[in-house]
Design a protein around this motif. Structure first.
Motif, PDB file in Angstrom:
ATOM      1  N   UNK A 116       0.838  -1.204   0.000  1.00 32.53           N
ATOM      2  CA  UNK A 116       0.000   0.000   0.000  1.00 32.53           C
ATOM      3  C   UNK A 116       0.876   1.258   0.000  1.00 32.53           C
ATOM      4  N   UNK A 117       1.934   1.269   0.801  1.00 30.34           N
ATOM      5  CA  UNK A 117       2.884   2.399   0.762  1.00 30.34           C
ATOM      6  C   UNK A 117       3.525   2.471  -0.631  1.00 30.34           C
ATOM      7  N   UNK A 175      -6.899   1.538   5.517  1.00 28.96           N
ATOM      8  CA  UNK A 175      -5.500   1.394   5.947  1.00 28.96           C
ATOM      9  C   UNK A 175      -4.587   1.726   4.772  1.00 28.96           C
ATOM     10  N   UNK A 176      -4.944   1.174   3.615  1.00 28.76           N
ATOM     11  CA  UNK A 176      -4.146   1.417   2.412  1.00 28.76           C
ATOM     12  C   UNK A 176      -4.219   2.883   2.005  1.00 28.76           C
ATOM     13  N   UNK A 188      -1.701   4.564   4.067  1.00 30.08           N
ATOM     14  CA  UNK A 188      -0.350   4.131   3.671  1.00 30.08           C
ATOM     15  C   UNK A 188       0.067   4.802   2.362  1.00 30.08           C
ATOM     16  N   UNK A 209      -2.878   3.165  12.966  1.00 31.44           N
ATOM     17  CA  UNK A 209      -1.522   2.616  13.043  1.00 31.44           C
ATOM     18  C   UNK A 209      -0.584   3.368  12.091  1.00 31.44           C
ATOM     19  N   UNK A 210      -1.050   3.571  10.870  1.00 32.53           N
ATOM     20  CA  UNK A 210      -0.201   4.262   9.905  1.00 32.53           C
ATOM     21  C   UNK A 210      -0.094   5.762  10.189  1.00 32.53           C
ATOM     22  N   UNK A 233       2.697   5.909  12.322  1.00 34.62           N
ATOM     23  CA  UNK A 233       3.894   5.746  11.490  1.00 34.62           C
ATOM     24  C   UNK A 233       4.309   7.111  10.918  1.00 34.62           C
TER      25      UNK A 233
END
Lengths: 272, 378
Positions: free
Chosen positions: A77-78, B59-60, B63, B89-90, B93
């Motif tokens: 995804x990153x 989530x993606x 990200x 969570x991200x 990050x």
């Protein structure tokens, strides 16, 4: 190319030695990626290596590129954000069986489906190594893990089948034993303008091997040779393939790449 | 001269503000009541050479937003409660890896799927503590469509200036209502771009403990090859278990916000000069509070409103000062008591702090507040 140059050119030597256990197959796979990048002559400033969490995902820290060690399961995804926002970068994803197929499974499916130009290498050691030997989506049924003390009742996951079914345009598998072959497969993956999925079977003598009485690191490495067969041979002589894992190139097709499709949308307006 | 005015929805104004701030990348996932932000970004970005991607999940979306920011883009994502939970969570990050971006959370009723089409202000504490561990947070909360346009630019500016994700809180009402936006209001407003390294490439320290606490950030692909990780890391960006390094780096993260509070904290005061009763309210609730102030004043009660625009970091000194000058503080929120605890934490003992909350999916009305104040000061 001299091996020493591969290390000098592609690794952060001051960060070595790596943290992997003696006998682990990951170092061989990491080195194969470095050789493939060197062979392709990619500009290191334009190479991004992205990983998730787990043993395999520690690799980028040793590699002298733009490197990104992300959260568990989210490397793709990153990486998608990186590639989509800056398509001239070569984006390589290093992930593990748990990282790619369990917690990150959804991202894997959709990265394949989009056919976005990422080269993904899964270091598959059939276990969660970093956390101490729990069963993963690729732990064979009936094998043991610290969370499968009576044997794993899950069906094991064929990640290459998954990648192909989901739309990856390049799908291949080899092992840490077949160091030169996997190097070539990674090169092919880098050549493919689209989503490339390369499964590198690794070995984990510390957790998977010990828990399942697979012998020492050398025994496990030998079994990578003895228990696998190239898909081309298997097609000609199916009787030789019985009980063996197929390796080699499973799928290679040409389809328009994702960011190129988006470029066309941008072009529509540039002409305005 | 012709005026540059448009009738816009709050979510649309958010996208216009983002574009004015230089947004050129958006990654997200559809969720009510924030979806218009993704829709309009999808429509507008390719027209300016920017890029939009709808990811496979929340989530993606977070990200990919961070990934885009690492290549030098001004990146944004937008969501609502359930998605905000998934992004946490991200988001953390982004805090530890110091990646600038804007995360819009159009609040709706919770918990869980809750009341998807109704307003709430239930994510105030989540904006501060949603991700694990000690981490810096900047969260902004405008209260009109015009202000959404302006504050979205501030959100990007803060992200770029302090190299951190910035949370832009909206609520369903201000996100979906339509008001006039004067685009000229931001004429002359500075648009800030992140500081980039100028040193020789082999001397770059991506996480250097610089004097201003915000090390320059190189774009991936610019030739400054460095390592980014969510592990606690040294000045080079490489993982470290060293307790001194851990302490220094995590404190720097928090201090870069703490020591710049003066620049970050924005608020509005309405009729506070001689106020004896002060509302503390934000977002759509603050609009009701403002009306209630006028109503109370027409009845001889000296009311005023303190409206934080910067929700986090909390304006300790300012709220303390207010509590020393008024007899009563009324904190009104569409939740069951979140910001009120922060207000109580810093308020003088001489000041009575009361709370008015609501969680049924309806706005807090001016009449409710007026009646509540009369009761509270009796």
């Amino acid at each position: 190319m001299k091996v020493s140059n591969v290390v000098k050119d592609n690794f952060r030597e001051d960060k070595l030695p790596h943290i992997w256990c003696p006998g682990c197959g990951h170092g061989i796979l990491m080195h194969a990626i470095a050789r493939a990048v060197s062979n392709k002559g990619l500009d290191r400033d334009k190479v991004v290596v992205v990983s998730g969490i787990g043993c395999s995902s520690r690799a980028p820290g040793y590699m002298n590129f733009n490197t990104l060690h992300t959260t568990h399961g989210r490397a793709l995804a990153f990486a998608t954000g990186i590639k989509m926002s800056q398509p001239d970068l070569h984006v390589i994803v290093i992930t593990g069986d748990g990282d790619a197929a369990a917690i990150g499974g959804n991202h894997l499916i959709h990265a394949c489906r989009r056919n976005i130009d990422l080269t993904t290498i899964v270091f598959n050691n059939n276990i969660y190594g970093m956390t101490g030997g729990q069963y993963s989506p690729t732990t064979p049924t009936n094998d043991y893990g610290t969370t499968a003390p009576y044997g794993n009742i899950d069906k094991t996951f064929d990640l290459c089948d998954l990648a192909k079914a989901a739309g990856a345009t390049y799908v291949a598998r080899s092992t840490a034993y077949h160091a030169r072959i996997i190097e070539k497969l990674i090169e092919n993956g880098l050549d493919n303008k689209g989503f490339s999925f390369i499964e590198g079977i690794s070995v984990c003598p510390t957790y998977y091997g010990r828990k399942n009485k697979k012998g020492n690191a050398v025994d496990m490495m030998k079994s990578l040779k003895e228990d696998t067969i190239d898909i081309r041979i298997a097609k000609k002589k199916p009787e030789l393939a019985e009980g063996k894992m197929l390796i080699g190139e499973f799928h290679n097709s040409e389809e328009e790449e994702y960011t190129a499709r988006y470029d066309k949308i941008i072009d529509l307006f540039e002409k305005e | 001269m012709e005026k540059n005015i448009k009738l816009l929805q709050g979510n649309e104004a958010c996208v216009e503000g983002a574009l004015a701030a230089g947004m050129n990348f958006f990654a997200g996932y559809p969720i009510t009541p924030s979806t218009e932000i993704a829709e309009l970004s999808a429509q507008k970005l390719p027209r300016i050479g920017g890029r939009f991607i709808q990811m496979e999940d929340e989530i993606a979306g977070m990200a990919a937003t961070l990934g885009g920011a690492l290549t030098g883009k001004k990146a944004m994502t937008a969501t609502s409660g359930p998605g905000f939970s998934l992004k946490q969570e991200n988001l953390g990050y982004g805090c530890i890896a110091e990646i600038p971006c804007v995360v819009v959370n159009v609040q709706r009723g919770g918990p869980s799927t809750g009341l998807p089409t109704s307003p709430a202000q239930g994510d105030i504490m989540q904006a501060k503590w949603g991700t694990h561990g000690d981490h810096p947070v900047i969260a902004l909360y405008p209260n009109s469509v015009q202000e959404i346009y302006e504050v979205t630019i501030d959100a990007f500016n803060n992200a770029e200036k302090y190299r951190t994700p910035v949370i832009l809180l909206l609520d369903e009402v201000i996100a979906h209502m339509r008001e006039k936006v004067d685009f000229d209001s931001v004429k002359g407003k500075e648009v800030f771009d992140r500081k980039k390294p100028t040193c020789p490439k082999d001397e770059y320290l991506a996480y250097e403990n610089t004097e201003d606490l915000v090390p320059p950030m190189a774009d991936f692909g610019s030739g400054y090859r460095y390592h980014v990780t969510g592990l606690v890391h040294d000045q080079f960006g490489f993982p470290s278990n060293n307790s001194e390094i851990a302490d220094t780096q995590i404190r720097r993260l928090l201090n870069k916000i703490e020591k710049n509070k003066k620049d970050i904290i924005k608020y509005e005061e309405y009729k506070m000069d001689d106020a004896e009763v002060a509302f503390v309210a934000f977002g759509s609730t603050s609009r009701s509070a403002k009306e209630s102030v006028d109503k109370l004043r027409s009845e001889g009660i000296k009311a005023g409103l303190y409206r934080p625009i910067t929700i986090w970091p909390f304006a300790d000194e300012k709220v303390k000062e207010i509590s020393e000058n008024v007899k009563n503080i009324i904190v009104a929120e569409m939740n069951l008591g979140q910001y009120v605890n922060e207000v109580k934490r810093v308020s003088s003992d001489k000041c009575k702090v009361d709370f008015y909350g609501k969680i049924n999916g309806h706005l807090i009305t001016p009449t409710e507040l007026t009646n509540f104040v009369k009761e509270a000061i009796r």
